[in-house]
Motif scaffolding. Structure first.
Motif, PDB file in Angstrom:
ATOM      1  N   GLY A 107     -54.486  70.804 -10.805  1.00 57.53           N
ATOM      2  CA  GLY A 107     -55.606  70.301 -10.032  1.00 57.53           C
ATOM      3  C   GLY A 107     -56.706  69.676 -10.869  1.00 57.53           C
ATOM      4  N   ARG A 108     -56.645  69.918 -12.173  1.00 58.81           N
ATOM      5  CA  ARG A 108     -57.649  69.360 -13.084  1.00 58.81           C
ATOM      6  C   ARG A 108     -56.927  68.681 -14.240  1.00 58.81           C
ATOM      7  NH1 ARG A 108     -62.924  71.827 -12.077  1.00 58.81           N
ATOM      8  NH2 ARG A 108     -62.624  73.494 -10.584  1.00 58.81           N
ATOM      9  N   VAL A 109     -57.604  67.729 -14.859  1.00 52.95           N
ATOM     10  CA  VAL A 109     -57.034  66.963 -15.965  1.00 52.95           C
ATOM     11  C   VAL A 109     -57.918  67.146 -17.187  1.00 52.95           C
ATOM     12  CG1 VAL A 109     -56.414  64.639 -16.770  1.00 52.95           C
ATOM     13  CG2 VAL A 109     -56.032  65.277 -14.386  1.00 52.95           C
ATOM     14  N   ARG A 110     -57.271  67.318 -18.328  1.00 55.71           N
ATOM     15  CA  ARG A 110     -57.983  67.422 -19.608  1.00 55.71           C
ATOM     16  C   ARG A 110     -57.908  66.080 -20.322  1.00 55.71           C
ATOM     17  NH1 ARG A 110     -54.797  71.589 -22.564  1.00 55.71           N
ATOM     18  NH2 ARG A 110     -56.318  71.262 -24.208  1.00 55.71           N
ATOM     19  N   LEU A 111     -59.074  65.547 -20.674  1.00 55.28           N
ATOM     20  CA  LEU A 111     -59.166  64.303 -21.432  1.00 55.28           C
ATOM     21  C   LEU A 111     -59.776  64.612 -22.786  1.00 55.28           C
ATOM     22  CD1 LEU A 111     -60.848  62.013 -18.738  1.00 55.28           C
ATOM     23  CD2 LEU A 111     -58.417  62.093 -19.322  1.00 55.28           C
ATOM     24  N   GLU A 112     -59.257  63.974 -23.820  1.00 53.72           N
ATOM     25  CA  GLU A 112     -59.846  64.120 -25.152  1.00 53.72           C
ATOM     26  C   GLU A 112     -60.406  62.770 -25.560  1.00 53.72           C
ATOM     27  OE1 GLU A 112     -58.287  66.414 -28.897  1.00 53.72           O
ATOM     28  OE2 GLU A 112     -57.408  64.388 -28.856  1.00 53.72           O
ATOM     29  N   LEU A 113     -61.685  62.760 -25.935  1.00 53.35           N
ATOM     30  CA  LEU A 113     -62.353  61.553 -26.430  1.00 53.35           C
ATOM     31  C   LEU A 113     -62.700  61.775 -27.887  1.00 53.35           C
ATOM     32  CD1 LEU A 113     -64.899  60.677 -23.607  1.00 53.35           C
ATOM     33  CD2 LEU A 113     -62.872  59.391 -24.255  1.00 53.35           C
ATOM     34  N   GLU A 114     -62.338  60.801 -28.722  1.00 55.38           N
ATOM     35  CA  GLU A 114     -62.603  60.934 -30.150  1.00 55.38           C
ATOM     36  C   GLU A 114     -63.041  59.594 -30.714  1.00 55.38           C
ATOM     37  OE1 GLU A 114     -60.315  62.358 -34.228  1.00 55.38           O
ATOM     38  OE2 GLU A 114     -59.209  62.269 -32.342  1.00 55.38           O
ATOM     39  N   GLY A 115     -64.101  59.621 -31.507  1.00 58.10           N
ATOM     40  CA  GLY A 115     -64.585  58.410 -32.151  1.00 58.10           C
ATOM     41  C   GLY A 115     -66.003  58.587 -32.647  1.00 58.10           C
ATOM     42  N   ARG A 116     -66.418  57.685 -33.528  1.00 56.43           N
ATOM     43  CA  ARG A 116     -67.744  57.824 -34.153  1.00 56.43           C
ATOM     44  C   ARG A 116     -68.887  57.627 -33.166  1.00 56.43           C
ATOM     45  NH1 ARG A 116     -69.682  52.780 -35.135  1.00 56.43           N
ATOM     46  NH2 ARG A 116     -68.160  51.105 -35.195  1.00 56.43           N
ATOM     47  N   ASN A 117     -68.646  56.943 -32.029  1.00 57.03           N
ATOM     48  CA  ASN A 117     -69.690  56.694 -31.037  1.00 57.03           C
ATOM     49  C   ASN A 117     -69.603  57.608 -29.823  1.00 57.03           C
ATOM     50  OD1 ASN A 117     -70.719  54.531 -32.517  1.00 57.03           O
ATOM     51  ND2 ASN A 117     -69.316  53.094 -31.563  1.00 57.03           N
ATOM     52  N   VAL A 118     -68.709  58.591 -29.846  1.00 55.27           N
ATOM     53  CA  VAL A 118     -68.434  59.363 -28.632  1.00 55.27           C
ATOM     54  C   VAL A 118     -69.678  60.097 -28.120  1.00 55.27           C
ATOM     55  CG1 VAL A 118     -67.535  61.466 -29.732  1.00 55.27           C
ATOM     56  CG2 VAL A 118     -66.710  60.797 -27.484  1.00 55.27           C
ATOM     57  N   GLN A 119     -70.504  60.635 -29.009  1.00 61.48           N
ATOM     58  CA  GLN A 119     -71.719  61.327 -28.558  1.00 61.48           C
ATOM     59  C   GLN A 119     -72.679  60.361 -27.892  1.00 61.48           C
ATOM     60  OE1 GLN A 119     -73.320  63.453 -31.908  1.00 61.48           O
ATOM     61  NE2 GLN A 119     -71.889  65.147 -31.666  1.00 61.48           N
ATOM     62  N   THR A 120     -72.847  59.207 -28.467  1.00 65.67           N
ATOM     63  CA  THR A 120     -73.745  58.201 -27.894  1.00 65.67           C
ATOM     64  C   THR A 120     -73.236  57.721 -26.545  1.00 65.67           C
ATOM     65  OG1 THR A 120     -74.386  57.491 -30.108  1.00 65.67           O
ATOM     66  CG2 THR A 120     -74.823  55.955 -28.304  1.00 65.67           C
ATOM     67  N   VAL A 121     -71.929  57.489 -26.448  1.00 63.90           N
ATOM     68  CA  VAL A 121     -71.339  57.028 -25.193  1.00 63.90           C
ATOM     69  C   VAL A 121     -71.534  58.075 -24.103  1.00 63.90           C
ATOM     70  CG1 VAL A 121     -69.142  56.506 -24.058  1.00 63.90           C
ATOM     71  CG2 VAL A 121     -69.702  55.430 -26.240  1.00 63.90           C
ATOM     72  N   LEU A 122     -71.189  59.331 -24.394  1.00 61.09           N
ATOM     73  CA  LEU A 122     -71.319  60.387 -23.389  1.00 61.09           C
ATOM     74  C   LEU A 122     -72.781  60.661 -23.032  1.00 61.09           C
ATOM     75  CD1 LEU A 122     -68.564  62.878 -24.571  1.00 61.09           C
ATOM     76  CD2 LEU A 122     -68.522  61.408 -22.543  1.00 61.09           C
ATOM     77  N   ALA A 123     -73.677  60.518 -24.001  1.00 63.20           N
ATOM     78  CA  ALA A 123     -75.093  60.773 -23.745  1.00 63.20           C
ATOM     79  C   ALA A 123     -75.694  59.776 -22.757  1.00 63.20           C
ATOM     80  CB  ALA A 123     -75.878  60.749 -25.050  1.00 63.20           C
ATOM     81  N   ALA A 125     -74.492  59.038 -19.947  1.00 66.86           N
ATOM     82  CA  ALA A 125     -74.189  59.416 -18.568  1.00 66.86           C
ATOM     83  C   ALA A 125     -74.464  60.879 -18.244  1.00 66.86           C
ATOM     84  CB  ALA A 125     -72.724  59.110 -18.275  1.00 66.86           C
ATOM     85  N   THR A 126     -74.941  61.649 -19.200  1.00 71.03           N
ATOM     86  CA  THR A 126     -75.238  63.054 -18.936  1.00 71.03           C
ATOM     87  C   THR A 126     -76.592  63.423 -19.523  1.00 71.03           C
ATOM     88  OG1 THR A 126     -74.424  65.323 -19.126  1.00 71.03           O
ATOM     89  CG2 THR A 126     -73.997  63.890 -20.985  1.00 71.03           C
ATOM     90  N   GLY A 127     -77.212  64.418 -18.962  1.00 69.35           N
ATOM     91  CA  GLY A 127     -78.512  64.868 -19.450  1.00 69.35           C
ATOM     92  C   GLY A 127     -78.411  65.865 -20.586  1.00 69.35           C
ATOM     93  N   LEU A 128     -77.210  66.193 -21.023  1.00 69.19           N
ATOM     94  CA  LEU A 128     -77.036  67.153 -22.110  1.00 69.19           C
ATOM     95  C   LEU A 128     -77.409  66.525 -23.448  1.00 69.19           C
ATOM     96  CD1 LEU A 128     -73.566  68.701 -21.208  1.00 69.19           C
ATOM     97  CD2 LEU A 128     -75.826  69.678 -20.788  1.00 69.19           C
ATOM     98  N   ASP A 129     -77.988  67.322 -24.331  1.00 69.27           N
ATOM     99  CA  ASP A 129     -78.264  66.875 -25.688  1.00 69.27           C
ATOM    100  C   ASP A 129     -76.999  67.090 -26.510  1.00 69.27           C
ATOM    101  OD1 ASP A 129     -79.147  66.260 -28.216  1.00 69.27           O
ATOM    102  OD2 ASP A 129     -80.541  67.938 -28.368  1.00 69.27           O
ATOM    103  N   LEU A 130     -76.288  66.017 -26.771  1.00 64.90           N
ATOM    104  CA  LEU A 130     -75.027  66.095 -27.500  1.00 64.90           C
ATOM    105  C   LEU A 130     -75.193  65.854 -28.991  1.00 64.90           C
ATOM    106  CD1 LEU A 130     -72.811  64.116 -24.970  1.00 64.90           C
ATOM    107  CD2 LEU A 130     -73.129  66.582 -25.142  1.00 64.90           C
ATOM    108  N   HIS A 131     -76.401  65.589 -29.433  1.00 64.18           N
ATOM    109  CA  HIS A 131     -76.642  65.294 -30.838  1.00 64.18           C
ATOM    110  C   HIS A 131     -77.282  66.468 -31.580  1.00 64.18           C
ATOM    111  CE1 HIS A 131     -76.122  61.243 -29.206  1.00 64.18           C
ATOM    112  NE2 HIS A 131     -75.696  60.946 -30.408  1.00 64.18           N
ATOM    113  N   GLY A 132     -77.103  67.677 -31.057  1.00 66.57           N
ATOM    114  CA  GLY A 132     -77.671  68.853 -31.707  1.00 66.57           C
ATOM    115  C   GLY A 132     -77.129  69.035 -33.103  1.00 66.57           C
ATOM    116  N   ALA A 133     -77.944  69.541 -34.001  1.00 68.62           N
ATOM    117  CA  ALA A 133     -77.507  69.775 -35.380  1.00 68.62           C
ATOM    118  C   ALA A 133     -77.764  71.235 -35.718  1.00 68.62           C
ATOM    119  CB  ALA A 133     -78.284  68.869 -36.328  1.00 68.62           C
ATOM    120  N   PRO A 134     -76.931  71.881 -36.471  1.00 71.76           N
ATOM    121  CA  PRO A 134     -75.638  71.375 -36.924  1.00 71.76           C
ATOM    122  C   PRO A 134     -74.624  71.396 -35.784  1.00 71.76           C
ATOM    123  CG  PRO A 134     -75.896  73.647 -37.618  1.00 71.76           C
ATOM    124  CD  PRO A 134     -77.190  73.248 -36.946  1.00 71.76           C
TER     125      PRO A 134
END
Length: 187
Positions: A107-123, A125-134
């Motif tokens: 009923g659900r699908v798992r997608l894997e996204l990988e790349g140097r821009n993936v955080q910027t791309v996902l950011a 469309a979502t309100g989550l902070d994906l650039h947290g360090a470390p």
């Protein structure tokens, strides 16, 4: 005896056909981001009353030899995710004192996204902070990407896994592909 006769033709028309969620299971998107559909494995939703059990309780009751990741989904709910087939009945039996187990593998699908821009791309469309360090691997959250509910997990420095309802996967992939063609970079 049934009041509705069932002919052999009707039975054949009721056969369930297993189809892949997308025609292309792997592709390179506009900015070089790689998208893979993870079609193998198991996805179980573990349900309890909020506050009744925790991650440690689940870990104590699960077979430690099962190759699976336990990810928080919402209060009292977890996703048990594996690239391998798991014995749903055995897991349900092991957790029966505190949880219900629902197989979501089809009923659900798992997608894997990988790349140097993936955080910027996902950011975009979502309100989550994906650039947290470390970078903390195995960070999970349920969020919206556009209008679609997604369970998002960071599995590597530039790798995210998205879990989405099967009926919405095509729309989500189209949205991500569009964002990759027009990534929002620094002004």
């Amino acid at each position: 005896m049934s009041e509705f006769p069932t002919s052999p033709d009707r039975l054949r028309s009721m056969d369930i056909e297993r189809r892949l969620p997308l025609a292309e299971l792997a592709r390179i998107l506009g900015d070089g981001t790689r998208l893979n559909v993870l079609t193998e494995g198991t996805l179980l939703l573990l349900l309890s009353r909020p506050g009744c059990v925790d991650k440690d309780w689940i870990g104590q009751h699960l077979d430690a030899r099962s190759p699976a990741d336990l990810r928080a989904f919402s209060p009292g709910q977890w996703l048990l995710v594996s690239d391998h087939l798991l014995d749903h009945a055995a897991i349900a039996e092991a957790l029966r004192e505190g949880m219900d187990v629902v197989d979501q593998s089809h009923g659900r699908v798992r997608l894997e996204l990988e790349g140097r821009n993936v955080q910027t791309v996902l950011a975009q469309a979502t309100g989550l902070d994906l650039h947290g360090a470390p970078v903390a691997l195995e960070r999970s959250a349920t969020t919206m990407i556009g209008h679609i509910g997604v369970h998002l997990t960071q599995t590597g420095a530039d790798v995210f896994e998205l879990i989405v309802m099967r009926s919405l996967v095509e729309s989500l992939v189209e949205e991500i592909a569009l964002m990759c063609r027009h990534p929002a970079g620094p002004a």
